[in-house]
Design a protein around this motif. Sequence first.
Motif, mmCIF file in Angstrom:
data_model
loop_
_atom_site.group_PDB
_atom_site.id
_atom_site.type_symbol
_atom_site.label_atom_id
_atom_site.label_comp_id
_atom_site.label_asym_id
_atom_site.label_seq_id
_atom_site.Cartn_x
_atom_site.Cartn_y
_atom_site.Cartn_z
ATOM 1 N N SER A 17 7.712 1.800 -5.721
ATOM 2 C CA SER A 17 6.302 1.931 -5.345
ATOM 3 C C SER A 17 6.155 2.093 -3.836
ATOM 4 O O SER A 17 7.000 1.615 -3.060
ATOM 5 C CB SER A 17 5.520 0.681 -5.769
ATOM 6 O OG SER A 17 5.544 0.511 -7.165
ATOM 7 N N ARG A 66 -0.194 6.452 -12.830
ATOM 8 C CA ARG A 66 0.816 5.955 -11.887
ATOM 9 C C ARG A 66 0.241 5.727 -10.490
ATOM 10 O O ARG A 66 0.666 4.812 -9.788
ATOM 11 C CB ARG A 66 1.977 6.938 -11.788
ATOM 12 C CG ARG A 66 2.685 7.192 -13.106
ATOM 13 C CD ARG A 66 3.959 8.026 -12.909
ATOM 14 N NE ARG A 66 3.668 9.356 -12.368
ATOM 15 C CZ ARG A 66 4.170 9.805 -11.231
ATOM 16 N NH1 ARG A 66 4.976 9.062 -10.488
ATOM 17 N NH2 ARG A 66 3.874 11.045 -10.800
ATOM 18 N N ASN A 83 2.884 4.048 -7.940
ATOM 19 C CA ASN A 83 3.837 3.276 -8.733
ATOM 20 C C ASN A 83 4.667 4.210 -9.610
ATOM 21 O O ASN A 83 4.301 5.367 -9.816
ATOM 22 C CB ASN A 83 3.085 2.271 -9.607
ATOM 23 C CG ASN A 83 2.299 1.258 -8.799
ATOM 24 O OD1 ASN A 83 2.671 0.887 -7.687
ATOM 25 N ND2 ASN A 83 1.190 0.805 -9.363
ATOM 26 N N SER A 84 5.760 3.693 -10.125
ATOM 27 C CA SER A 84 6.639 4.455 -11.011
ATOM 28 C C SER A 84 6.960 5.821 -10.415
ATOM 29 O O SER A 84 6.844 6.862 -11.078
ATOM 30 C CB SER A 84 5.993 4.614 -12.394
ATOM 31 O OG SER A 84 5.699 3.365 -12.962
ATOM 32 N N LYS A 86 8.614 9.153 -9.031
ATOM 33 C CA LYS A 86 9.619 10.064 -9.575
ATOM 34 C C LYS A 86 10.127 10.983 -8.454
ATOM 35 O O LYS A 86 9.406 11.227 -7.481
ATOM 36 C CB LYS A 86 8.999 10.929 -10.683
ATOM 37 C CG LYS A 86 8.358 10.145 -11.814
ATOM 38 C CD LYS A 86 7.674 11.082 -12.790
ATOM 39 C CE LYS A 86 7.000 10.322 -13.931
ATOM 40 N NZ LYS A 86 6.320 11.231 -14.880
ATOM 41 N N ASP A 89 7.811 13.509 -7.060
ATOM 42 C CA ASP A 89 6.719 13.085 -6.180
ATOM 43 C C ASP A 89 7.078 13.284 -4.706
ATOM 44 O O ASP A 89 6.226 13.089 -3.829
ATOM 45 C CB ASP A 89 6.384 11.611 -6.414
ATOM 46 C CG ASP A 89 5.811 11.349 -7.794
ATOM 47 O OD1 ASP A 89 6.207 10.329 -8.407
ATOM 48 O OD2 ASP A 89 4.986 12.152 -8.257
#
Length: 118
Positions: A17, A66, A83-84, A86, A89
Amino acid sequence: QVQLVESGGGSVQAGGSLRLSCAASGYTFSNYVLAWFRQAPGKGREEVATIGRSGSATYADSVKGRFTISRDNAKYNLYLQMNSLKPEDTAMYYCAARDFWRSGYNYWGQGTQVTVSS
């Protein structure tokens, strides 16, 4: 003169995060529609999340569930909780502001880099 300054970017592993912040100055913050955009190398700019003057938010499908956008009108700050995360991103993230009656964003920050490793 309107100024937007982003902070909070960095490197994180997938699943982690980050919280981005955008400090604003030079205008009546509560009157503006605010957004986060991102741009990855070799790709076009993507509107990630938008928050209206009342606090209503919209998100790109790629980040729904997310990311959370929020604003603190008293502190003249815009936030993006991610959050979460990848690897996809990974991008330069920009905050932007526009007068509520405009269709395009007329104020931009300098960007903060987010890198997500797998």
